[in-house]
Design an enzyme around this catalytic site. Structure first.
Site, PDB file in Angstrom:
ATOM      1  N   GLY A  66       0.813  -1.210   0.000  1.00 40.10           N
ATOM      2  CA  GLY A  66       0.000   0.000   0.000  1.00 40.10           C
ATOM      3  C   GLY A  66       0.854   1.271   0.000  1.00 40.10           C
ATOM      4  N   MET A 123       5.371   4.788  -3.888  1.00 42.78           N
ATOM      5  CA  MET A 123       6.783   5.037  -4.228  1.00 42.78           C
ATOM      6  C   MET A 123       6.856   6.029  -5.390  1.00 42.78           C
ATOM      7  SD  MET A 123       9.720   2.260  -5.270  1.00 42.78           S
ATOM      8  CE  MET A 123       9.144   1.758  -6.883  1.00 42.78           C
ATOM      9  N   THR A 147      22.580   6.858  -6.630  1.00 41.49           N
ATOM     10  CA  THR A 147      23.699   7.466  -5.891  1.00 41.49           C
ATOM     11  C   THR A 147      25.024   6.729  -6.078  1.00 41.49           C
ATOM     12  OG1 THR A 147      23.216   6.169  -3.896  1.00 41.49           O
ATOM     13  CG2 THR A 147      22.122   8.312  -4.101  1.00 41.49           C
ATOM     14  N   ASP A 159      17.901   6.041  -3.930  1.00 38.60           N
ATOM     15  CA  ASP A 159      18.373   4.661  -3.985  1.00 38.60           C
ATOM     16  C   ASP A 159      19.818   4.603  -3.516  1.00 38.60           C
ATOM     17  OD1 ASP A 159      18.045   1.822  -5.061  1.00 38.60           O
ATOM     18  OD2 ASP A 159      19.935   2.477  -5.968  1.00 38.60           O
ATOM     19  N   TYR A 217      27.865   1.078  -2.335  1.00 37.07           N
ATOM     20  CA  TYR A 217      28.215   2.376  -2.939  1.00 37.07           C
ATOM     21  C   TYR A 217      29.089   3.199  -1.994  1.00 37.07           C
ATOM     22  CZ  TYR A 217      24.102   1.022  -5.718  1.00 37.07           C
ATOM     23  OH  TYR A 217      23.194   0.324  -6.476  1.00 37.07           O
ATOM     24  N   LYS A 275      20.087  -1.839   0.480  1.00 34.06           N
ATOM     25  CA  LYS A 275      20.203  -3.240   0.040  1.00 34.06           C
ATOM     26  C   LYS A 275      21.185  -4.027   0.915  1.00 34.06           C
ATOM     27  CE  LYS A 275      19.825  -1.197  -4.579  1.00 34.06           C
ATOM     28  NZ  LYS A 275      20.636   0.004  -4.696  1.00 34.06           N
ATOM     29  N   HIS A 309      20.597  -7.311  -2.635  1.00 33.91           N
ATOM     30  CA  HIS A 309      21.251  -6.631  -3.768  1.00 33.91           C
ATOM     31  C   HIS A 309      21.519  -7.562  -4.953  1.00 33.91           C
ATOM     32  CE1 HIS A 309      23.993  -2.931  -4.623  1.00 33.91           C
ATOM     33  NE2 HIS A 309      23.540  -3.428  -5.749  1.00 33.91           N
ATOM     34  N   SER A 325      16.871  -7.675  -5.996  1.00 38.74           N
ATOM     35  CA  SER A 325      17.534  -6.979  -7.098  1.00 38.74           C
ATOM     36  C   SER A 325      18.417  -7.979  -7.835  1.00 38.74           C
ATOM     37  CB  SER A 325      18.386  -5.823  -6.556  1.00 38.74           C
ATOM     38  OG  SER A 325      19.020  -5.153  -7.615  1.00 38.74           O
ATOM     39  N   LEU A 375      19.594   5.279 -18.113  1.00 41.71           N
ATOM     40  CA  LEU A 375      20.140   6.106 -19.193  1.00 41.71           C
ATOM     41  C   LEU A 375      21.251   5.361 -19.932  1.00 41.71           C
ATOM     42  CD1 LEU A 375      20.368   9.488 -17.226  1.00 41.71           C
ATOM     43  CD2 LEU A 375      18.526   8.700 -18.737  1.00 41.71           C
ATOM     44  N   LYS A 394      21.140   8.432 -12.069  1.00 44.59           N
ATOM     45  CA  LYS A 394      22.124   9.118 -11.219  1.00 44.59           C
ATOM     46  C   LYS A 394      22.675  10.314 -11.983  1.00 44.59           C
ATOM     47  CE  LYS A 394      26.703   9.877 -10.609  1.00 44.59           C
ATOM     48  NZ  LYS A 394      27.707  10.234 -11.644  1.00 44.59           N
ATOM     49  N   SER A 395      22.766  11.445 -11.311  1.00 43.36           N
ATOM     50  CA  SER A 395      23.509  12.565 -11.878  1.00 43.36           C
ATOM     51  C   SER A 395      24.058  13.405 -10.745  1.00 43.36           C
ATOM     52  CB  SER A 395      22.622  13.427 -12.780  1.00 43.36           C
ATOM     53  OG  SER A 395      23.401  14.497 -13.288  1.00 43.36           O
ATOM     54  N   ASN A 440      16.135  15.888 -15.394  1.00 39.66           N
ATOM     55  CA  ASN A 440      15.761  14.463 -15.350  1.00 39.66           C
ATOM     56  C   ASN A 440      14.456  14.218 -14.588  1.00 39.66           C
ATOM     57  OD1 ASN A 440      18.112  13.905 -16.734  1.00 39.66           O
ATOM     58  ND2 ASN A 440      19.169  12.920 -15.025  1.00 39.66           N
TER      59      ASN A 440
HETATM   60  N1  NAP Z   1      20.787  -2.843  -8.033  1.00 36.89           N
HETATM   61  C1  NAP Z   1      21.915  -2.789  -8.697  1.00 36.89           C
HETATM   62  O1  NAP Z   1      22.664  -3.771  -8.830  1.00 36.89           O
HETATM   63  C2  NAP Z   1      22.321  -1.486  -9.348  1.00 36.89           C
HETATM   64  C3  NAP Z   1      23.326  -1.488 -10.328  1.00 36.89           C
HETATM   65  C4  NAP Z   1      23.651  -0.277 -10.928  1.00 36.89           C
HETATM   66  C5  NAP Z   1      23.033   0.889 -10.528  1.00 36.89           C
HETATM   67  N2  NAP Z   1      22.086   0.868  -9.540  1.00 36.89           N
HETATM   68  C6  NAP Z   1      21.400   2.119  -9.094  1.00 36.89           C
HETATM   69  O2  NAP Z   1      20.864   2.763 -10.235  1.00 36.89           O
HETATM   70  C7  NAP Z   1      21.371   4.091 -10.313  1.00 36.89           C
HETATM   71  C8  NAP Z   1      21.442   4.556 -11.753  1.00 36.89           C
HETATM   72  O3  NAP Z   1      22.227   3.705 -12.542  1.00 36.89           O
HETATM   73  P1  NAP Z   1      23.639   4.141 -13.120  1.00 36.89           P
HETATM   74  O4  NAP Z   1      24.262   5.162 -12.258  1.00 36.89           O
HETATM   75  O5  NAP Z   1      24.367   2.872 -13.388  1.00 36.89           O
HETATM   76  O6  NAP Z   1      23.291   4.721 -14.550  1.00 36.89           O
HETATM   77  P2  NAP Z   1      22.411   5.851 -15.242  1.00 36.89           P
HETATM   78  O7  NAP Z   1      21.580   6.563 -14.259  1.00 36.89           O
HETATM   79  O8  NAP Z   1      21.793   5.201 -16.417  1.00 36.89           O
HETATM   80  O9  NAP Z   1      23.517   6.809 -15.810  1.00 36.89           O
HETATM   81  C9  NAP Z   1      24.273   7.654 -15.017  1.00 36.89           C
HETATM   82  C10 NAP Z   1      25.219   8.422 -15.948  1.00 36.89           C
HETATM   83  O10 NAP Z   1      24.461   9.246 -16.825  1.00 36.89           O
HETATM   84  C11 NAP Z   1      24.909  10.603 -16.713  1.00 36.89           C
HETATM   85  N3  NAP Z   1      23.706  11.450 -16.830  1.00 36.89           N
HETATM   86  C12 NAP Z   1      22.706  11.592 -15.935  1.00 36.89           C
HETATM   87  N4  NAP Z   1      21.765  12.438 -16.400  1.00 36.89           N
HETATM   88  C13 NAP Z   1      22.177  12.824 -17.630  1.00 36.89           C
HETATM   89  C14 NAP Z   1      21.639  13.682 -18.613  1.00 36.89           C
HETATM   90  N5  NAP Z   1      20.490  14.302 -18.416  1.00 36.89           N
HETATM   91  N6  NAP Z   1      22.338  13.834 -19.760  1.00 36.89           N
HETATM   92  C15 NAP Z   1      23.516  13.219 -19.954  1.00 36.89           C
HETATM   93  N7  NAP Z   1      24.077  12.378 -19.072  1.00 36.89           N
HETATM   94  C16 NAP Z   1      23.418  12.189 -17.907  1.00 36.89           C
HETATM   95  C17 NAP Z   1      25.565  10.719 -15.370  1.00 36.89           C
HETATM   96  O11 NAP Z   1      26.597  11.668 -15.395  1.00 36.89           O
HETATM   97  P3  NAP Z   1      26.542  12.985 -14.455  1.00 36.89           P
HETATM   98  O12 NAP Z   1      26.505  12.506 -13.042  1.00 36.89           O
HETATM   99  O13 NAP Z   1      27.812  13.687 -14.821  1.00 36.89           O
HETATM  100  O14 NAP Z   1      25.316  13.739 -14.856  1.00 36.89           O
HETATM  101  C18 NAP Z   1      26.162   9.310 -15.188  1.00 36.89           C
HETATM  102  O15 NAP Z   1      27.416   9.219 -15.833  1.00 36.89           O
HETATM  103  C19 NAP Z   1      22.717   3.997  -9.583  1.00 36.89           C
HETATM  104  O16 NAP Z   1      23.220   5.254  -9.230  1.00 36.89           O
HETATM  105  C20 NAP Z   1      22.346   3.122  -8.429  1.00 36.89           C
HETATM  106  O17 NAP Z   1      21.660   3.881  -7.432  1.00 36.89           O
HETATM  107  C21 NAP Z   1      21.705  -0.297  -8.963  1.00 36.89           C
END
Ligand code: NAP
Length: 322
Positions: free
Chosen positions: A12, A15, A22, A46, A51, A80, A113, A164, A215, A268-269, A278
């Protein structure tokens, strides 16, 4: 406007569909970025012990919560159990550590995780042997770990629990014992890797889905050594064309597309301008023409970025999911 801004968990809980990732930020970058993210309206955050930045998130949240700028129940915080704690005795230990570092009394969602486990070697998150191979704990028992996750809900340390990087077979097995529902599955998901079968399966079983690397994470592509085989999603000509048509950035197109599929996304950014854009997704939508074109970009699992190849020997674990 048919915008879907939130997902309702089986508990319920509501999110926010767009969260803040992060991973891969230095402490100083993250402190500034999280502050900017909260100011821009992000409420779903997240994180994970792997991390190595929960203490930074805790510092920022404490500032916001203690000043009254935000209330705890306005936030949706996800953490996680790390692979090095993925055993029954690890759950209690790691959730308490996350809560301490995050300076919180409870989490909104706590995930396992990864389906695989590493040996417990002191405080090491990624223990390796002298050859650099990750030290695997092959005795992983998802059903016993899930039972410990359920105890954390009963103890009030988290409101919901989930998984995950689990595959369908692994989720199916957990579903045979759940007393507390699997509220969420966090997986890699983006336009090149749309995970249609797994998403459909989750929907049928009442499990919400969160897309990580929505992304197409260039940082992760580089880390995995896949720069030549996986082209930049943000430079894809179809994504650029739809962006021009809608007067939106490529990232906004990709994120809005994920949300329109009823899936949460956690980009993440650390760039304040980008992170603001975003989350600017809620007063417009993609048309059927746009989504048809994006649907056609799916390449299936060949476009998977994160196969955990950075852990040498990981494929030898009996619960390696892919
Ligand atoms: N459960 C798991 O095993 C797992 C694995 C991977 C990730 N995650 C989680 O998912 C989150 C997101 O995944 P991710 O960090 O791998 O990848 P993502 O969000 O797909 O990509 C992040 C990258 O995109 C860039 N970016 C962000 N917004 C942008 C925009 N508007 N235009 C151009 N580039 C942009 C960021 O650079 P800048 O920071 O320079 O903007 C960064 O280099 C992680 O931070 C983490 O919390 C979980």
């Amino acid at each position: 406007m048919a915008s879907k801004l939130t997902l309702t968990l089986p508990t319920g809980q509501i999110m926010p569909a767009l969260g803040f990732g992060t991973w891969q930020a230095t402490d100083a970058e993250l402190e500034a970025a999280l502050t900017a993210a909260l100011e821009a309206g992000y409420r779903h955050i997240d994180t994970a012990p792997v991390y190595e930045n929960e203490h930074v998130i805790g510092k920022v949240l404490h500032k916001w919560l203690s000043s009254g700028k935000i209330k705890r129940d306005e936030l949706f915080i996800v953490s996680k159990v790390p692979p090095s704690g993925n055993r029954p005795s690890g759950v209690d230990k790691w959730i308490k550590r996350s809560l301490k570092d995050l300076q919180l009394d409870y989490l909104d969602l706590y995930l396992i995780h990864t389906p695989f486990s590493f040996e417990e070697v002191g405080e090491e998150l990624h223990p390796v042997d002298k050859n650099g191979e990750i030290k695997l704990d092959k005795s992983t028992n998802h059903l016993q770990v899930w039972a410990e996750m359920e105890k954390q809900v009963a103890a009030g340390r988290t409101k919901a629990i989930g998984l995950s990087n689990f595959n369908m077979e692994q989720i199916n097995k957990v579903l045979t014992v759940t007393k507390v529902p699997i509220a969420n599955l966090q997986i890699e998901l983006h336009v090149y890797f749309q995970q249609r079968e797994l998403v459909e399966y989750c929907k049928k079983n009442g499990i919400t889905v969160t897309a990580y690397s929505p992304l197409g994470s260039r940082g992760l592509v580089k880390l995995m050594g896949k720069v030549d085989s996986l082209p930049d999603l943000l430079a894809n000509p179809v994504v650029l064309k739809i962006g021009e048509r809608r007067k939106k950035t490529p990232a906004q197109i990709l994120l809005r597309y994920t949300l329109q599929r009823g899936i949460a996304a956690i980009p993440k950014s650390t760039n304040p301008e980008r992170l603001k854009k975003n989350i600017d997704l809620f007063d417009w939508e993609l048309t059927a023409e746009d989504t048809d074109e994006l649907d056609a970009l799916d390449q299936g699992s060949s476009a998977r970025i994160c196969d955990f190849g950075f852990f040498k020997g990981i494929k030898n674990h009996p619960e390696f999911p892919f």
